[in-house]
Write a protein that holds these residues in place. Structure first.
Motif, PDB file in Angstrom:
ATOM      1  N   GLU A 477       7.419   6.430  -2.996  1.00 18.55           N
ATOM      2  CA  GLU A 477       8.462   5.647  -3.800  1.00 18.55           C
ATOM      3  C   GLU A 477       9.596   4.895  -3.160  1.00 18.55           C
ATOM      4  OE1 GLU A 477       9.969   9.018  -6.109  1.00 18.55           O
ATOM      5  OE2 GLU A 477       7.900   9.499  -7.073  1.00 18.55           O
ATOM      6  N   ALA A 478      10.311   5.424  -2.183  1.00 15.53           N
ATOM      7  CA  ALA A 478      10.937   4.772  -1.399  1.00 15.53           C
ATOM      8  C   ALA A 478      10.520   3.167  -0.910  1.00 15.53           C
ATOM      9  CB  ALA A 478      11.625   5.483  -0.128  1.00 15.53           C
ATOM     10  N   ASP A 483       5.022  -1.257   0.660  1.00 18.64           N
ATOM     11  CA  ASP A 483       4.491  -2.829   0.159  1.00 18.64           C
ATOM     12  C   ASP A 483       4.807  -3.868   1.025  1.00 18.64           C
ATOM     13  OD1 ASP A 483       3.794  -4.427  -2.345  1.00 18.64           O
ATOM     14  OD2 ASP A 483       5.608  -5.200  -1.588  1.00 18.64           O
ATOM     15  N   LYS A 484       4.217  -4.768   1.305  1.00 13.15           N
ATOM     16  CA  LYS A 484       4.644  -5.656   2.305  1.00 13.15           C
ATOM     17  C   LYS A 484       5.898  -6.303   2.327  1.00 13.15           C
ATOM     18  CE  LYS A 484      -0.008  -7.522   2.723  1.00 13.15           C
ATOM     19  NZ  LYS A 484      -0.976  -8.917   2.517  1.00 13.15           N
ATOM     20  N   SER A 485       6.651  -6.128   0.923  1.00 16.38           N
ATOM     21  CA  SER A 485       8.051  -6.676   0.968  1.00 16.38           C
ATOM     22  C   SER A 485       9.124  -5.768   1.808  1.00 16.38           C
ATOM     23  CB  SER A 485       8.518  -7.097  -0.521  1.00 16.38           C
ATOM     24  OG  SER A 485       8.236  -5.571  -0.920  1.00 16.38           O
ATOM     25  N   MET A 486       8.684  -4.682   1.852  1.00 14.22           N
ATOM     26  CA  MET A 486       9.257  -3.636   2.548  1.00 14.22           C
ATOM     27  C   MET A 486       9.078  -3.367   4.123  1.00 14.22           C
ATOM     28  SD  MET A 486      11.059  -2.622  -0.091  1.00 14.22           S
ATOM     29  CE  MET A 486      12.029  -1.291   0.282  1.00 14.22           C
ATOM     30  N   TYR A 497       9.253   0.248   7.905  1.00 16.86           N
ATOM     31  CA  TYR A 497       9.463  -0.146   6.665  1.00 16.86           C
ATOM     32  C   TYR A 497      10.901   0.087   6.309  1.00 16.86           C
ATOM     33  CZ  TYR A 497       4.233  -0.260   6.276  1.00 16.86           C
ATOM     34  OH  TYR A 497       3.049  -0.586   6.358  1.00 16.86           O
ATOM     35  N   LYS A 498      11.375  -0.613   5.412  1.00 15.79           N
ATOM     36  CA  LYS A 498      12.787  -0.470   4.763  1.00 15.79           C
ATOM     37  C   LYS A 498      12.424   0.631   3.205  1.00 15.79           C
ATOM     38  CE  LYS A 498      16.681  -2.893   2.657  1.00 15.79           C
ATOM     39  NZ  LYS A 498      17.325  -4.225   2.410  1.00 15.79           N
ATOM     40  N   GLY A 499      13.319   1.319   3.226  1.00 16.02           N
ATOM     41  CA  GLY A 499      13.064   2.154   1.855  1.00 16.02           C
ATOM     42  C   GLY A 499      14.435   2.436   1.315  1.00 16.02           C
TER      43      GLY A 499
END
Length: 769
Positions: A477-478, A483-486, A497-499
């Motif tokens: 969820e975070a 996703d590639k955008s994160m 990844y950024k969350g």
């Protein structure tokens, strides 16, 4: 039948009262809704959306509360999620974190002043930006004002001095950059005054000493300079936090009831006064990273309530007495990196009732591994003594010369008076010559202590984040299902990844593929070790998630590590940056290097078992919103390598242990090199850097390879100190490489040399102007 006149008058009065009350209630709700609109509908106020009639009766949440007295709002508390982050837009407004460019702080404060009965106003982390308007004083009944963690800049408005009912004023973590105000004594009821993490300049406001009601004073992480006045008049003072400024006087007198004194990372000089030994309420004393001298008072260690005592990185000399007594509550002592000699008293020894004691970097006879030879400390003391001796002779010379001049003038005067039959000579006195304290010693560099939680925690101070076990669903969820955008990048330790967590906190999530299978129990033991590595200059590990892939064999080969998100880029990027606001001067680079050295020194000596091979690279060194350095990817040897405690192991494993220790020193040497050479090393390997080192031997060679920014912002002496320690770190002979304690000491000394030169240059420029 008609109604009597008195009845008609009473009825009309009741109708008018009900009508005006309803209008007033509607008016107050209207103001609150206007505030919500101006704050651009923060998530914390979403609860207002369907309750626009009577906001006074809304239930409180952790991020919002309203208190009313009758129909009037008396307390308003809102906490948003727009954390302070420095970027572009005049150095203050941040597109992703501040309110939009259409926001007007002047209009916003005008709206606030319509809540005329307001006594408590707390607006934290809402992205409010701009200079705080003078009209804030119209909230004349305010008793508590907290606007911390926003983006306000300019001067602290002088009209705040008219809020005479104010008891608590908190403006932490903004960008106020004027001179520290000196009108605080107008707020005679003030108990808490906190302006931490700003850019305030000038001297410590002496008016504060006249507010007898103050319990908490915090100006840490600013740019205050000069002398600290006598504070003994603050008879109610409980907490004093002035860390990380440029204060350079002797230690001031303190009130008897003070419990917490934080003066680290300044340039305080002179001896530690005996007064501290008489402060029986004192619990937490941090005087580290100053230039204090003399032998610390032995009674300081035995105070009845002292729990934390940090005297590290000063110029303390002498011998601690064998009979030194430690207080029963004393749990942490740091006297490292001084000039102390002799044996370590038993109460500071290894068997000290669970007490954590740091003594490295002295010349003590009881801990040979982390000590200088005694001659080192005696030589430093002798040099200082000789320096004082020279100053005495200079002083005698000055006084002698003054006396000679006076006698000469006196002789002429007598002769003149004899010739002119003047009156008898009047008596003259020779003026007293005052000796100034010469600049010397260790750099004042930031060392916030993660173990300390302020006594004012109830007013918003936060301690270290709690470690948490995450579920895979929470991480999906975070990160929007990773996703590639994160996606932030990929390296040898897996994808990053950024969350954004449910509470709005941004995190970095590392998906770590393990090279060998661990049992879940084994992995949890290793993660437990990693979770205990907490330090101000380490990226905080917030938690983990073990992914067993649904297997039944109780083994795992993938784990997610959740770290705090540090948004301001890595050190390598900053070294290559050409934008003026992002360029790191030599002093800035020294501050980064010192922070990293502190972090690695902690990993080597501050935890058991120690953590080595910490993947030291410039792109693993991150800078937060205040340019405070944070080391990432540390401690991975706990998980990705075979990790064993070496106590009781054979000599080959001891040798392995030393190799890992020296590996960090060697890698740090290349970080030093990149700091010196700048963007030309981007993408180059160790062989290139080692080849370039040969050019350090001549001035022409330095001009050819050293980053022009370093050359134009450094002194030759400061630069030479760092070049020397760099050469030692990258020595082919591992046995000749320095310890991280020595590296840290040299970097601090280089920073102090540079700071002194910068101050002298600034003083000369001011005198010429």
């Amino acid at each position: 039948m008609g109604f009597p006149n008195w009845f008609v008058v009473a009825f009309l009065s009741w109708v008018f009262f009900v009508s005006s009350t309803h209008q007033s209630q509607t008016s107050q709700s209207g103001v609150l809704l206007q505030i919500r609109k101006q704050l651009e509908y923060p998530e914390a106020l979403q609860i207002w959306e369907n309750n626009t009639g009577d906001l006074c009766n809304l239930p409180s949440t952790p991020h919002m509360s309203i208190t009313c007295q009758g129909i009037f709002v008396t307390e308003l508390r809102i906490m948003g999620d727009k954390l302070t982050k420095v970027s572009e837009f005049s150095g203050f407004a941040i597109p992703n974190q501040t309110l939009s460019e259409s926001f007007s702080i002047d209009s916003f404060v005008t709206t606030l002043t319509r809540l005329t009965s307001l006594r408590v106003l707390s607006l934290v982390s809402l992205g409010v930006w701009g200079p705080l308007p003078d009209k804030i004083h119209r909230l004349s009944l305010l008793e508590l004002l907290d606007m911390s963690s926003n983006f306000m800049f300019g001067s602290v408005p002088s009209q705040l001095s008219r809020l005479v009912n104010l008891q608590s004023l908190t403006l932490d973590s903004n960008f106020f950059n004027g001179t520290a105000p000196n009108w605080f004594d107008s707020l005679s009821n003030l108990t808490i005054l906190s302006l931490k993490n700003n850019r305030l300049k000038g001297q410590f406001p002496s008016s504060i000493c006249r507010i007898r009601s103050l319990t908490d004073v915090a100006f840490s992480h600013n740019e205050l300079s000069g002398k600290l006045p006598d504070l003994s008049t603050l008879t109610s003072l409980h907490l004093l936090d002035l860390r990380d400024n440029h204060l350079d006087s002797e230690l001031p007198l303190m009130p008897e009831g003070v419990a917490t004194v934080l003066l680290s990372n300044n340039s305080f000089s002179g001896e530690i006064l005996e007064q501290f030994s008489k402060r029986n309420q004192l619990q937490h004393l941090d005087l580290s990273f100053n230039v204090l001298s003399g032998t610390p008072p032995s009674s300081l260690f035995s105070l009845p309530n002292i729990t934390y005592l940090n005297l590290a990185s000063n110029m303390l000399t002498g011998t601690l007495p064998d009979h030194l007594s430690c207080g029963g509550k004393l749990g942490f002592v740091d006297i490292s990196v001084n000039r102390l000699i002799g044996a370590l008293p038993s109460c500071l020894g290894a068997a000290s009732d669970g007490r954590l004691v740091k003594v490295g970097g002295n010349c003590l006879s009881s801990d040979i591994r982390n000590q200088h030879p005694e001659s080192y400390c005696k030589a430093a003391y002798k040099e200082k003594k000789n320096s004082k001796g020279k100053e005495v002779w200079v002083l005698i010379g000055v006084i002698g010369g003054a006396i000679a001049v006076v006698l000469f003038l006196l002789g002429i005067l007598i002769l003149c008076r004899r010739c002119c039959s003047r009156r008898t000579l009047e008596q003259h006195t020779v003026p007293k010559v005052v000796q100034e304290t010469p600049p010397a010693g260790i750099s004042s560099e930031l060392l916030a202590n993660a173990r300390f939680i302020s006594q004012a925690a109830k007013f918003g101070t936060q301690g270290a984040p709690v470690y948490k076990l995450f579920t895979l669903q929470e991480l999906e969820e975070a990160t929007d299902n990773f996703d590639k955008s994160m996606f932030l990048g990929e390296g040898s330790l897996g994808k990053l990844y950024k969350g954004r967590l449910e509470n709005g906190t941004y995190v970095a999530v590392r998906s770590l593929a393990l090279f060998r299978k661990y049992s879940i129990r084994n992995l949890k033991l290793r993660l437990d070790l990693l979770s205990k590595l907490r330090h101000p200059h380490l990226v905080a590990l917030l938690g983990h998630c073990i992914d067993d892939g649904g297997h039944d064999d109780s083994t795992v080969n993938r784990v997610f590590l959740i770290y705090e998100y540090v948004p301001n880029g890595d050190f390598r990027t900053h070294l290559s940056e050409s934008r003026p606001e992002m360029i790191l001067t030599w002093s800035d680079r020294l501050a980064v290097l010192i922070g990293v050295a502190k972090a690695v020194h902690f990993l080597h000596t501050g935890v058991i078992p120690a953590s080595f091979s910490n993947r030291l690279k410039t792109n693993n060194i991150l800078l937060d919103e205040h340019r405070i350095v944070k080391l990432s990817d540390y401690g991975m040897s706990v998980i990705v390598d075979d990790f064993e405690q070496l106590e009781g192991k054979d000599d080959s494993q001891k040798s392995w242990h030393m190799t890992r220790l020296e590996d960090d020193v060697y890698k740090f040497g290349f970080i030093l090199l990149e700091s010196l050479l700048g963007p030309i090393v981007s993408g180059k390997g160790e062989a290139f850097l080692l080849n370039e080192m040969a050019s350090f031997g001549s001035q022409d060679g330095r001009r050819r390879i050293v980053d022009p920014i370093v050359l134009t912002t450094s002194t030759q002496e400061s630069l030479s100190i760092v070049i020397s320690i760099t050469n030692k770190c990258i020595s082919p002979e591992s046995s000749t490489r320095p310890s991280f304690e020595d590296v840290l000491w040299n970097l601090q000394y280089a920073a102090q040399v540079q700071a002194t030169a910068d101050a002298d240059q600034k003083s000369d420029a001011m005198s010429q102007s």
